[in-house]
Scaffold this motif. Structure first.
Motif, PDB file in Angstrom:
ATOM      1  N   LYS A 177       0.864  -1.178   0.000  1.00  0.00           N
ATOM      2  CA  LYS A 177       0.000   0.000   0.000  1.00  0.00           C
ATOM      3  C   LYS A 177       0.906   1.236   0.000  1.00  0.00           C
ATOM      4  O   LYS A 177       1.908   1.276   0.710  1.00  0.00           O
ATOM      5  N   GLU A 178       0.590   2.215  -0.804  1.00  0.00           N
ATOM      6  CA  GLU A 178       1.448   3.395  -0.910  1.00  0.00           C
ATOM      7  C   GLU A 178       1.555   4.109   0.439  1.00  0.00           C
ATOM      8  O   GLU A 178       0.547   4.388   1.084  1.00  0.00           O
ATOM      9  N   ASP A 179       2.782   4.403   0.854  1.00  0.00           N
ATOM     10  CA  ASP A 179       3.016   5.074   2.133  1.00  0.00           C
ATOM     11  C   ASP A 179       4.453   5.571   2.145  1.00  0.00           C
ATOM     12  O   ASP A 179       5.391   4.771   2.113  1.00  0.00           O
ATOM     13  N   ASP A 180       4.644   6.881   2.162  1.00  0.00           N
ATOM     14  CA  ASP A 180       5.999   7.455   2.091  1.00  0.00           C
ATOM     15  C   ASP A 180       6.475   8.004   3.430  1.00  0.00           C
ATOM     16  O   ASP A 180       7.285   8.933   3.481  1.00  0.00           O
ATOM     17  N   ALA A 181       5.999   7.397   4.533  1.00  0.00           N
ATOM     18  CA  ALA A 181       6.357   7.905   5.858  1.00  0.00           C
ATOM     19  C   ALA A 181       7.863   7.862   6.100  1.00  0.00           C
ATOM     20  O   ALA A 181       8.425   8.783   6.709  1.00  0.00           O
ATOM     21  N   CYS A 182       8.532   6.800   5.652  1.00  0.00           N
ATOM     22  CA  CYS A 182       9.986   6.713   5.857  1.00  0.00           C
ATOM     23  C   CYS A 182      10.702   7.835   5.126  1.00  0.00           C
ATOM     24  O   CYS A 182      11.578   8.509   5.694  1.00  0.00           O
ATOM     25  N   MET A 183      10.344   8.060   3.869  1.00  0.00           N
ATOM     26  CA  MET A 183      10.994   9.103   3.079  1.00  0.00           C
ATOM     27  C   MET A 183      10.766  10.484   3.701  1.00  0.00           C
ATOM     28  O   MET A 183      11.688  11.309   3.772  1.00  0.00           O
ATOM     29  N   LYS A 184       9.560  10.720   4.157  1.00  0.00           N
ATOM     30  CA  LYS A 184       9.244  12.018   4.761  1.00  0.00           C
ATOM     31  C   LYS A 184      10.013  12.258   6.050  1.00  0.00           C
ATOM     32  O   LYS A 184      10.215  13.412   6.446  1.00  0.00           O
ATOM     33  N   SER A 185      10.446  11.186   6.708  1.00  0.00           N
ATOM     34  CA  SER A 185      11.150  11.328   7.985  1.00  0.00           C
ATOM     35  C   SER A 185      12.600  11.753   7.800  1.00  0.00           C
ATOM     36  O   SER A 185      13.258  12.132   8.777  1.00  0.00           O
ATOM     37  N   LEU A 186      13.110  11.686   6.566  1.00  0.00           N
ATOM     38  CA  LEU A 186      14.512  11.994   6.298  1.00  0.00           C
ATOM     39  C   LEU A 186      14.665  13.398   5.726  1.00  0.00           C
ATOM     40  O   LEU A 186      13.803  13.884   5.002  1.00  0.00           O
ATOM     41  N   SER A 187      15.782  14.010   6.036  1.00  0.00           N
ATOM     42  CA  SER A 187      16.106  15.329   5.463  1.00  0.00           C
ATOM     43  C   SER A 187      16.928  15.101   4.198  1.00  0.00           C
ATOM     44  O   SER A 187      18.151  14.951   4.241  1.00  0.00           O
ATOM     45  N   LEU A 188      16.245  15.074   3.057  1.00  0.00           N
ATOM     46  CA  LEU A 188      16.894  14.781   1.780  1.00  0.00           C
ATOM     47  C   LEU A 188      16.655  15.916   0.794  1.00  0.00           C
ATOM     48  O   LEU A 188      15.637  16.612   0.853  1.00  0.00           O
ATOM     49  N   ARG A 189      17.592  16.070  -0.135  1.00  0.00           N
ATOM     50  CA  ARG A 189      17.429  17.075  -1.198  1.00  0.00           C
ATOM     51  C   ARG A 189      16.449  16.583  -2.260  1.00  0.00           C
ATOM     52  O   ARG A 189      15.719  17.367  -2.850  1.00  0.00           O
ATOM     53  N   GLY A 190      16.502  15.279  -2.525  1.00  0.00           N
ATOM     54  CA  GLY A 190      15.637  14.707  -3.540  1.00  0.00           C
ATOM     55  C   GLY A 190      16.395  14.098  -4.706  1.00  0.00           C
ATOM     56  O   GLY A 190      15.808  13.396  -5.539  1.00  0.00           O
ATOM     57  N   ASP A 191      17.708  14.385  -4.799  1.00  0.00           N
ATOM     58  CA  ASP A 191      18.484  13.850  -5.927  1.00  0.00           C
ATOM     59  C   ASP A 191      19.537  12.834  -5.464  1.00  0.00           C
ATOM     60  O   ASP A 191      20.443  12.481  -6.215  1.00  0.00           O
ATOM     61  N   GLU A 192      19.414  12.340  -4.235  1.00  0.00           N
ATOM     62  CA  GLU A 192      20.392  11.394  -3.695  1.00  0.00           C
ATOM     63  C   GLU A 192      20.301  10.025  -4.377  1.00  0.00           C
ATOM     64  O   GLU A 192      19.235   9.614  -4.844  1.00  0.00           O
ATOM     65  N   LYS A 193      21.438   9.340  -4.407  1.00  0.00           N
ATOM     66  CA  LYS A 193      21.493   7.955  -4.880  1.00  0.00           C
ATOM     67  C   LYS A 193      21.395   7.066  -3.635  1.00  0.00           C
ATOM     68  O   LYS A 193      22.390   6.696  -3.022  1.00  0.00           O
ATOM     69  N   LEU A 194      20.162   6.736  -3.268  1.00  0.00           N
ATOM     70  CA  LEU A 194      19.918   6.058  -1.999  1.00  0.00           C
ATOM     71  C   LEU A 194      20.279   4.575  -2.075  1.00  0.00           C
ATOM     72  O   LEU A 194      19.916   3.881  -3.026  1.00  0.00           O
TER      73      LEU A 194
END
Length: 368
Positions: A177-194
């Motif tokens: 089920k779609e859920d971006d809670a983990c991503m939202k918890s991180l301070s990221l620029r958006g262009d990282e190679k995770l």
């Protein structure tokens, strides 16, 4: 149909909670009006998260409730996961192996059928453990295991009476089920190679922490990756992750997720990564489910079996053979061939999903 589920539930292990969610969701999809009770160490939390009836799983209390539920049950599902093993000390009534076998025996006494469900078997090395397996596991009505190694191991232990079918880990039938809670918890620029990193305590080979730290430092420098540690078992994996970062020179480039996200939230996060480097089996299963190439560090046959089925074993290692320089080289190759490997993993995961769903079909065929 009334089903009781027994497993390692309510103890905060992401892999086991994913197993439970996959079982419950698929039972409800495939069986009309299914009545589900779960034996859990945190019954209130499990009831709330899965909308099921629950009973405390331990022997200290609610034993009358266990008997009542088993008397009313059509079938006990024991599993999935690696329940039947004696890695932890096994005594007459203590340890995971006697617990799960005695629950299964109690179910038989109460008139319920017993299915060992999507299990990974072993290791069972103690004399007492082998006796317990031969006496009690042979009383099961039907068995599905998640790999051929587990079926062969059962037969080696003398468990031959119940029919045994090789399927796949039921988590391959997990309903995302779609859920971006983990991503939202991180301070990221958006262009990282995770890159997702999953570690766990493992005291027999604790030199792996330093080797992994060295490899991640170089990959940060050369490949520009952003490692994100994904703790699959609460504070145990949080502590292990912090231990790796403490040994790194570039720990400031890393992130650490909290240890209390749901399996679905971790699954969604791993799906956004370029690659996974992991010890935890279900971090690698989540990677396969989302077609993310992965490098496994295998501490157990169950991990090696999964990596061979997902198509990523050639890039992976047994823990005792873990080599930092080889990890660096393999990780660079995986990143360079990411699209090609992702397609291979997706095809293999689709096959394992079909096998995982077979667990439910076989349960219906045998017990309905």
């Amino acid at each position: 149909m009334k089903v009781v589920i027994s497993g390692f539930y309510g103890l905060g292990n992401t892999g086991d909670e994913a197993i439970l969610e996959a079982i419950v969701d698929n039972l409800r999809n495939e069986i009309d009006d299914v009545d589900i009770t779960v034996f859990s160490l945190s019954p209130e939390q499990t009831a709330k998260e899965h909308n099921v009836k629950t009973v405390y799983r331990g022997w200290r209390h609610e034993n009358k409730e266990k008997v009542k539920e088993l008397r009313q049950a059509d079938v006990l599902i024991s599993g999935g996961g690696g329940l039947l093993q004696d890695t932890y000390p096994t005594k007459f009534l203590f340890g995971p192996l006697p617990y799960y076998l005695l629950i299964a025996f109690l179910a038989k006494l109460c008139g319920a059928k017993v299915m060992f469900f999507s299990q990974g078997i072993g290791p069972v090395t103690s004399t007492w453990g082998k006796i317990l397996m031969k006496v009690f596991a042979n009383r099961a009505d039907f068995v599905t295991v998640r790999d051929q190694y587990s079926k062969d191991y059962l037969h080696k232990l003398g468990v031959t009476r119940p029919e045994t079918v090789v399927t796949a880990d039921i988590v391959f039938a997990f309903q995302k089920k779609e859920d971006d809670a983990c991503m939202k918890s991180l301070s990221l620029r958006g262009d990282e190679k995770l890159v997702a990193v999953s570690v766990r305590p493992w005291f027999e080979h604790d030199d792996y922490y330093e080797k992994l730290a060295d490899a991640l430092d170089e990959l940060i420098t050369i490949e520009g990756i952003t490692p994100v540690f994904v703790p699959m078992e609460g504070h145990h994996d949080v502590d292990a992750s912090k231990r790796v970062m403490k040994l790194m020179n570039k720990a400031e480039a890393c992130h650490l997720l909290a240890g209390d996200f749901t399996p679905n939230q971790y699954l969604n996060f791993i799906g956004e990564c370029e690659m996974t480097i992991g010890l935890r089996l279900h971090s690698l299963i989540f990677s396969a489910l989302t077609a993310v190439p992965h490098i496994g560090i295998s501490y157990d046959k169950k991990v090696e079996s999964l990596l061979k089925r997902s198509g990523m074993w050639d890039y992976s290692f047994r823990l005792e053979e873990f080599d930092a320089e080889k990890l660096k080289a393999n990780a660079r190759e995986v990143l360079a061939r990411r699209q090609e490997l992702s397609e291979t993993v997706a095809v293999n995961a689709a096959s394992m999903r079909r096998d995982a769903l077979e667990n439910i079909e076989l349960l219906k065929k045998k017990f309905m």
